[in-house]
Motif scaffolding. Structure first.
Motif, mmCIF file in Angstrom:
data_model
loop_
_atom_site.group_PDB
_atom_site.id
_atom_site.type_symbol
_atom_site.label_atom_id
_atom_site.label_comp_id
_atom_site.label_asym_id
_atom_site.label_seq_id
_atom_site.Cartn_x
_atom_site.Cartn_y
_atom_site.Cartn_z
ATOM 1 N N VAL A 31 -6.744 8.677 6.366
ATOM 2 C CA VAL A 31 -7.962 8.665 5.559
ATOM 3 C C VAL A 31 -7.789 7.700 4.398
ATOM 4 O O VAL A 31 -6.737 7.666 3.748
ATOM 5 N N GLU A 32 -8.817 6.888 4.171
ATOM 6 C CA GLU A 32 -8.845 6.044 2.975
ATOM 7 C C GLU A 32 -9.323 6.909 1.818
ATOM 8 O O GLU A 32 -10.437 7.430 1.835
ATOM 9 N N ALA A 33 -8.475 7.082 0.808
ATOM 10 C CA ALA A 33 -8.752 8.058 -0.235
ATOM 11 C C ALA A 33 -10.027 7.750 -1.013
ATOM 12 O O ALA A 33 -10.812 8.645 -1.322
ATOM 13 N N LEU A 85 1.189 4.975 12.949
ATOM 14 C CA LEU A 85 0.639 5.050 11.600
ATOM 15 C C LEU A 85 1.006 3.819 10.780
ATOM 16 O O LEU A 85 0.151 3.234 10.094
ATOM 17 N N ASP A 86 2.262 3.397 10.847
ATOM 18 C CA ASP A 86 2.707 2.231 10.089
ATOM 19 C C ASP A 86 1.912 0.988 10.499
ATOM 20 O O ASP A 86 1.437 0.225 9.657
ATOM 21 N N SER A 87 1.731 0.813 11.804
ATOM 22 C CA SER A 87 0.975 -0.349 12.292
ATOM 23 C C SER A 87 -0.478 -0.287 11.847
ATOM 24 O O SER A 87 -1.079 -1.297 11.472
ATOM 25 N N GLN A 88 -1.052 0.923 11.866
ATOM 26 C CA GLN A 88 -2.460 1.066 11.516
ATOM 27 C C GLN A 88 -2.703 0.773 10.039
ATOM 28 O O GLN A 88 -3.664 0.088 9.671
ATOM 29 N N VAL A 89 -1.823 1.280 9.178
ATOM 30 C CA VAL A 89 -1.973 1.023 7.740
ATOM 31 C C VAL A 89 -1.857 -0.470 7.458
ATOM 32 O O VAL A 89 -2.638 -1.040 6.686
ATOM 33 N N HIS A 90 -0.894 -1.117 8.107
ATOM 34 C CA HIS A 90 -0.723 -2.549 7.852
ATOM 35 C C HIS A 90 -1.949 -3.326 8.328
ATOM 36 O O HIS A 90 -2.393 -4.278 7.665
ATOM 37 N N ARG A 91 -2.518 -2.917 9.462
ATOM 38 C CA ARG A 91 -3.723 -3.595 9.951
ATOM 39 C C ARG A 91 -4.874 -3.411 8.973
ATOM 40 O O ARG A 91 -5.605 -4.362 8.662
ATOM 41 N N TYR A 104 -3.830 5.636 0.681
ATOM 42 C CA TYR A 104 -4.111 6.289 1.953
ATOM 43 C C TYR A 104 -3.511 7.696 1.966
ATOM 44 O O TYR A 104 -2.485 7.956 1.330
ATOM 45 N N VAL A 105 -4.168 8.565 2.714
ATOM 46 C CA VAL A 105 -3.706 9.942 2.874
ATOM 47 C C VAL A 105 -3.660 10.245 4.372
ATOM 48 O O VAL A 105 -4.579 9.899 5.111
ATOM 49 N N PRO A 139 0.827 -1.206 0.000
ATOM 50 C CA PRO A 139 0.000 0.000 0.000
ATOM 51 C C PRO A 139 0.863 1.259 0.000
ATOM 52 O O PRO A 139 2.022 1.239 0.426
ATOM 53 N N SER A 140 0.308 2.342 -0.505
ATOM 54 C CA SER A 140 1.057 3.589 -0.601
ATOM 55 C C SER A 140 0.333 4.688 0.171
ATOM 56 O O SER A 140 -0.888 4.674 0.322
ATOM 57 N N LEU A 141 1.123 5.658 0.633
ATOM 58 C CA LEU A 141 0.606 6.711 1.516
ATOM 59 C C LEU A 141 1.190 8.050 1.115
ATOM 60 O O LEU A 141 2.377 8.152 0.794
ATOM 61 N N ALA A 142 0.344 9.080 1.144
ATOM 62 C CA ALA A 142 0.800 10.455 0.971
ATOM 63 C C ALA A 142 0.566 11.199 2.275
ATOM 64 O O ALA A 142 -0.528 11.144 2.840
#
Length: 567
Positions: free
Chosen positions: A256-258, A291-297, A236-237, A169-172
């Motif tokens: 936020v999920e874009a 944040l890293d843990s949350q995105v991976h979850r 994700y943003v 996944p990618s994040l801005a």
């Protein structure tokens, strides 16, 4: 006015109040000049049923342009059309006169075109057209813009091709807003984002867009997140703000999920202003770890909901999600998913590393000593290292696999290399900690477990670290610290059988016999199929090379015997 064939779905449905028909005509003609097909009610043919044709066009359109004015906001037809479009995620609203929109649309980004009278070179108009095209691109059945001719046959979704790894996944991270209004806080907000991106880039669970790509959003109005995310190629943003609260500086961040605009996570972090300079790095690392843990979850939850057509990366993510539950059934499921990833993409190093790790975990907990089993696991380890020798994720899983097959001397180098590549990677510290522990480097092991705790705060998998931390204290003879570690493990995960086992022999060692017997009963209830021989084998592997292992086993034998006598 040019229209496509009646059987073709319109690109744009134009919703407006009849009293605004002259303005609506300007929009229809300008959009068609852009090459888009537009349906609006003046195209109805004599004898057609108004309600049926309008509803069919509305539901079939890939974008619904709603023109808000004092007249349309009071129209139940326009409101109903806007509501359906919003539900279908096809809504593209524009303000053609100043007015108060219906309250449910107040938070929907709306183009301000009250001044527009048909000038196609107007920047606001051009931005609006880009928004329309963005929605069309999302709604197009094969992802192509509507200007490209489509065949009459709907495209089929193909199964993933062989060697299709898939992408992380990618994040801005958007520029943070300075709510204080003070210049020094503006500098802090800018620096905060730069440091946060740098910290996140050292992780392994997501791809982070460089700050240069998002710097243009530092000034001006808030962008439409979905369109912006599509341009940046992110899922994700993250957005946030800084402000002073008394003697503290408060940082508020949200994920936020874009695609949906849904807020997935939000949290506040505060630090005293006099200590901010010294604590800024700690604040950034704290925020990055959460944040890293949350995105991976979130990614694991997304992949688990996906029924078919998985990429190898998604299979590995499913394997990790199952593996983190750390139950006999979930580890077997992790092994199955990792095997599928290897079959989908034989040249995918992470798939081999995850398969090696899952097999090694099964070996550690359930398999009698077997040179053949170890040899098979090492084949996947060596394949993973040959394919991706500089992947922190691969190195950390390989190190964990080495530990679980009783070869910690081989685990230390890949674990340390993973930490060098990604200093804030919790699994790398965990693997290095377990390796150090098995080599009786107790202080080094505890330092790595502390680093993992800092890198992955709140993770439910930390119970495993506390179990190994307890083993480290047992090796060092610190029974009170061991008891606290095992209790922490079972508090995090009430099903952590090894935690109760650790508590049992610590209680027996310190003379709390009744507590020890009760804990052993709990162990046997949780794992009724495990025999005394199974537990002895696991203890020997966990305390390998340390004299205290024999004493621990003797305590377990005594408790087991007492349990048999009371049956």
């Amino acid at each position: 006015m040019h229209l496509r064939e009646e059987s073709r779905l319109p690109d744009v449905f134009l919703s407006y109040n009849r009293n605004d028909q002259a303005t609506a005509r300007l929009y229809a003609e300008a959009l068609e000049a852009e090459g888009l097909s537009v349906w609006w009610d003046v195209t109805l043919r004599s004898g057609e049923a108004y309600d049926e044709v309008t509803e069919a066009a509305l539901r079939g359109a890939r974008a619904v342009v709603v023109l808000w004015s004092p007249r349309s906001t009071g129209s139940r037809w326009v409101r109903a059309e806007a509501t359906l479009a919003d539900r279908n995620r096809t809504l593209v609203p524009a303000m053609i006169e100043p007015c108060e929109r219906p309250i449910m649309f107040e938070l929907t980004q709306t183009a301000e075109l009250s001044h527009w009278r048909g000038d196609v070179d107007d920047p606001a108009w051009q931005a609006f057209v880009r928004d329309v095209r963005g929605v069309l691109a999302r709604q197009a059945p094969d992802g192509l813009l509507p200007l490209v001719e489509q065949t009459s046959t709907s495209p089929q979704i193909a199964a993933p091709a062989r060697d299709q790894h898939g992408e992380a996944p990618s994040l801005a991270v958007l520029p943070f807003t300075n709510r204080s209004g003070l210049p020094e806080d503006d500098v802090f907000a800018i620096g905060m984002v730069e440091d946060l991106i740098d910290a996140l880039s050292q992780g392994v669970n997501l791809r982070v867009i460089a700050s240069s790509a998002t710097a243009r959003f530092r000034t001006g109005g808030l962008p439409d997140l979905e369109i912006m995310a599509r341009h940046l190629g992110v899922r994700y943003v993250m957005e946030g703000n800084v402000r002073r609260a008394g003697e503290d500086l408060r940082v508020t961040a949200q994920l936020v999920e874009a695609a949906s605009g849904a807020i997935l996570w939000t949290q506040k972090f505060e630090r005293p202003l006099p200590e901010l300079a010294a604590l800024q790095e700690e604040l950034v690392l704290d925020l990055a770890a959460h944040l890293d843990s949350q995105v991976h979850r979130m990614e694991m939850e997304r992949v688990l909901r996906k029924p078919a057509n998985l990429t190898a990366w998604e299979c590995v993510t499913r394997a990790i999600a199952a593996y983190r539950q750390i139950t006999p059934q979930s580890v077997v499921q992790a092994m199955t998913e990792a095997q599928r990833a290897v079959e989908l993409s034989p040249e995918y190093g992470l798939a081999h590393a995850m398969l090696a790790d899952a097999k090694a975990t099964v070996y550690m907990w359930t398999t009698p000593d077997s040179a053949d089993a170890i040899r098979g696991i090492r084949e996947h380890i060596e394949r993973a290292l040959a394919l991706e020798p500089d992947s922190a994720m691969v190195l950390a899983h390989v190190a964990e696999a080495f530990n679980y097959i009783g070869q910690p001397q081989d685990a230390i180098r890949p674990a340390e290399r993973a930490i060098q590549l990604s200093p804030n990677f919790g699994l790398a510290h965990y693997s290095c900690g377990v390796g150090c522990l098995l080599l009786d480097r107790i202080d080094d092991a505890l330092a790595h477990f502390d680093a993992e705790l800092k890198a992955a705060p709140g993770s439910h998998t930390l119970f495993a670290s506390y179990i190994w931390r307890g083993a480290a204290h047992v090796r060092g003879g610190d029974w009170d610290a061991a008891a606290r570690a095992y209790a922490q493990a079972t508090q995090i995960n009430p099903g952590a059988t090894s935690g109760y086992l650790g508590e049992a022999f610590v209680a027996a060692r310190t003379g709390s016999d009744d507590e020890a017997r009760a804990l052993m009963i709990r162990v046997r209830q949780l794992e009724p199929k495990m025999s005394l021989a199974d537990w002895e084998r696991i203890i020997r592997r966990g305390l390998a090379g340390n004299p205290v292992g024999d004493a621990v086993i003797q305590h377990i034998r005594d408790l087991w015997k007492q349990g048999e006598e009371t049956r």
